[in-house]
Design an enzyme around this catalytic site. Structure first.
Site, PDB file in Angstrom:
ATOM      1  N   ARG A   1       1.973  -3.365  13.199  1.00 44.20           N
ATOM      2  CA  ARG A   1       3.109  -3.513  12.291  1.00 44.20           C
ATOM      3  C   ARG A   1       3.092  -2.317  11.338  1.00 44.20           C
ATOM      4  O   ARG A   1       2.210  -1.491  11.357  1.00 44.20           O
ATOM      5  CB  ARG A   1       3.081  -4.832  11.529  1.00 44.20           C
ATOM      6  CG  ARG A   1       1.723  -5.474  11.183  1.00 44.20           C
ATOM      7  CD  ARG A   1       0.861  -4.732  10.253  1.00 44.20           C
ATOM      8  NE  ARG A   1       1.608  -4.338   9.065  1.00 44.20           N
ATOM      9  CZ  ARG A   1       1.223  -3.372   8.268  1.00 44.20           C
ATOM     10  NH1 ARG A   1       0.148  -2.676   8.524  1.00 44.20           N
ATOM     11  NH2 ARG A   1       1.929  -3.042   7.196  1.00 44.20           N
ATOM     12  N   GLY A   2       4.191  -2.238  10.593  1.00 39.05           N
ATOM     13  CA  GLY A   2       4.372  -1.048   9.750  1.00 39.05           C
ATOM     14  C   GLY A   2       5.340  -0.116  10.460  1.00 39.05           C
ATOM     15  O   GLY A   2       5.130   0.206  11.636  1.00 39.05           O
TER      16      GLY A   2
ATOM     17  N   GLN B   1      -0.427  -8.977   3.496  1.00 39.35           N
ATOM     18  CA  GLN B   1      -0.827  -7.632   3.971  1.00 39.35           C
ATOM     19  C   GLN B   1      -1.524  -6.823   2.873  1.00 39.35           C
ATOM     20  O   GLN B   1      -2.322  -5.948   3.156  1.00 39.35           O
ATOM     21  CB  GLN B   1       0.400  -6.841   4.457  1.00 39.35           C
ATOM     22  CG  GLN B   1       0.880  -7.210   5.831  1.00 39.35           C
ATOM     23  CD  GLN B   1       2.205  -7.939   5.818  1.00 39.35           C
ATOM     24  OE1 GLN B   1       2.377  -8.840   5.006  1.00 39.35           O
ATOM     25  NE2 GLN B   1       3.120  -7.577   6.680  1.00 39.35           N
TER      26      GLN B   1
ATOM     27  N   ASP C   1      10.879   0.462   5.256  1.00 40.53           N
ATOM     28  CA  ASP C   1      11.189   0.176   6.662  1.00 40.53           C
ATOM     29  C   ASP C   1      12.514   0.779   7.068  1.00 40.53           C
ATOM     30  O   ASP C   1      12.756   0.994   8.262  1.00 40.53           O
ATOM     31  CB  ASP C   1      11.189  -1.342   6.881  1.00 40.53           C
ATOM     32  CG  ASP C   1       9.787  -1.898   6.720  1.00 40.53           C
ATOM     33  OD1 ASP C   1       9.384  -2.195   5.569  1.00 40.53           O
ATOM     34  OD2 ASP C   1       9.065  -1.974   7.732  1.00 40.53           O
TER      35      ASP C   1
HETATM   36  C1  LIG Z   1       4.634   2.600   6.122  1.00 39.84           C
HETATM   37  S1  LIG Z   1       4.759   0.923   6.584  1.00 39.84           S
HETATM   38  C2  LIG Z   1       6.287   0.453   6.034  1.00 39.84           C
HETATM   39  C3  LIG Z   1       6.431  -1.026   5.756  1.00 39.84           C
HETATM   40  O1  LIG Z   1       6.192  -1.895   6.914  1.00 39.84           O
HETATM   41  C4  LIG Z   1       5.626  -3.135   6.447  1.00 39.84           C
HETATM   42  O2  LIG Z   1       6.276  -4.259   7.031  1.00 39.84           O
HETATM   43  P1  LIG Z   1       5.539  -5.105   8.217  1.00 39.84           P
HETATM   44  O3  LIG Z   1       4.115  -5.250   7.829  1.00 39.84           O
HETATM   45  O4  LIG Z   1       6.318  -6.411   8.258  1.00 39.84           O
HETATM   46  O5  LIG Z   1       5.741  -4.285   9.475  1.00 39.84           O
HETATM   47  C5  LIG Z   1       5.836  -3.098   4.959  1.00 39.84           C
HETATM   48  O6  LIG Z   1       7.188  -3.407   4.623  1.00 39.84           O
HETATM   49  C6  LIG Z   1       5.544  -1.622   4.700  1.00 39.84           C
HETATM   50  O7  LIG Z   1       5.840  -1.217   3.418  1.00 39.84           O
END
Ligand SMILES: CSC[C@H]1O[C@H](OP(=O)(O)O)[C@H](O)[C@@H]1O
Length: 348
Positions: free
Chosen positions: A47-48, A197, A238
């Site tokens: 994720r990320g 997270q 994102d």
């Molecule tokens: C550089 S990561 C950007 C962003 O992605 C994460 O969301 P997720 O863990 O649901 O994929 C989070 O919003 C980070 O800030």
């Protein structure tokens, strides 16, 4: 810098760190099918936004490498079908679609070549996207460092760290670079409900690298700001819309409002692949809603009454008015975002 690499490509196999098991277990899983990569993205083993883009690029190659089509039109039709499938895994992080389109453009630009050569070029493009990400993050870190000073207190939300990218992270990039240079930034990582997270990923990776990190609960941002512990907020993103409105993990909006109230600079670390000039404002950014069990259960234990109604958007949108600067690898973007995002996207 000692960090755990969430993504590796070895011997035609995609190896992903299963982030759903952190911080208690460090387990790598091998993927050889597009279906496996789709699932890994959807259940957030990876994720990320940047990590999703890199994984999707390899996933699309895995999905097309055994295609039997011999002419380009039928091959490209199959590639498009696989791309649409992969694009259905998660809707908000624009990097997913950006990476898929990079591979589709590679195929288009080489339609005159034999299919076998096109397939090899698709793999090479995925590897290029992978390697580009590390340099992008390092450059974001260098640009953010020009806005920080040794000894500062930094609040970050969710995980925009090395675990969300291929290395360094985006919001965490200046933290790692500062550590390499002997600075002592005091980092506050909020837990970031519902999937935590911030405590389970950001605090884990920063502690592993020897950085000064303190976990706070999501509802503590105001008090640490009021106590003068926070000199800057740095978050990931994102999707950045053309006017600078930014989608990021749920809760980011609230932190931005608090930062504005306390006069604390609020920086968005934004790789240019996360900037989407085709989306005019934050109102048009698709916001993923995830399963209710993320809110009502933690580690298999119910934390809410059975069958209770739940609203679980995974992201929110921070209006550009709350953002002090959008920091990319190509430079620092300040208002007027509508104009200056176009300019930064045109820079090499
Ligand atoms: C550089 S990561 C950007 C962003 O992605 C994460 O969301 P997720 O863990 O649901 O994929 C989070 O919003 C980070 O800030």
């Amino acid at each position: 810098m000692k960090t755990i690499l969430p993504i590796q490509w070895k011997n035609d196999i995609l190896i992903l760190l299963d982030q759903t098991l952190l911080p208690n277990e460090v387990v790598y899983e091998e993927f050889e099918t597009i279906e496996g990569v789709w699932d890994a993205i959807q259940v957030m083993k990876v994720r990320g936004a940047p990590a999703i883009g890199v994984s999707a690029a390899y996933g699309l190659y895995l999905g097309i490498r055994n295609a039997t089509e011999r002419d380009f039109p039928s091959f490209y039709e199959e590639l498009t079908i696989k791309a649409a499938y992969l694009a259905s895994s998660r809707p908000t992080a624009v990097n997913l679609f950006w990476a898929i389109n990079r591979l589709k453009q590679t195929a288009e630009q080489n339609k005159h070549l034999p299919i076998s050569e096109i397939k090899q070029l698709l793999l090479e493009e995925a590897i290029t996207i992978h390697h580009e990400d590390e340099e992008i993050n390092r450059n974001i870190g260098e640009n953010l460092l020009t806005l920080l000073q040794d000894g500062m207190g930094i609040l970050t939300h969710c995980n925009a760290g090395a675990l969300a990218t291929t290395k360094y992270g985006t919001a965490t990039a200046p933290m790692y670079l500062a550590h390499e240079r002997g600075w002592n930034l005091k980092i506050f990582s909020d837990e970031t409900r519902p999937r935590l997270q911030g405590s389970m990923l950001t605090a884990f990776e920063l502690q592993q690298a020897g950085l000064d990190v303190t976990v706070i609960t999501d509802n503590m941002a105001a008090v640490v700001m009021s106590q003068g512990k926070i000199n800057a907020v740095i978050v990931g993103c994102d999707r950045v819309a053309a006017n600078g409105d930014t989608a990021n993990k749920i809760g980011t909006l609230g932190v931005s409002i608090l930062a504005k109230h306390y006069g604390i600079p609020f920086y968005v670390a934004a790789p240019t692949p996360t900037i989407d000039l085709e989306t005019p404002t934050g109102a048009e950014i698709p916001i993923e809603e995830r399963e209710t069990s993320e809110v009502t259960h933690r580690f298999g234990i119910a934390t809410a009454p059975e069958n209770v109604q739940v609203y679980n958007p995974s992201f929110d949108v921070t209006p550009h008015e709350n953002i002090t600067a959008i920091v990319t690898e190509r430079g620092i973007v300040k208002p007027n975002y509508q104009e200056n995002l176009v300019k930064v996207m045109k820079r090499p």
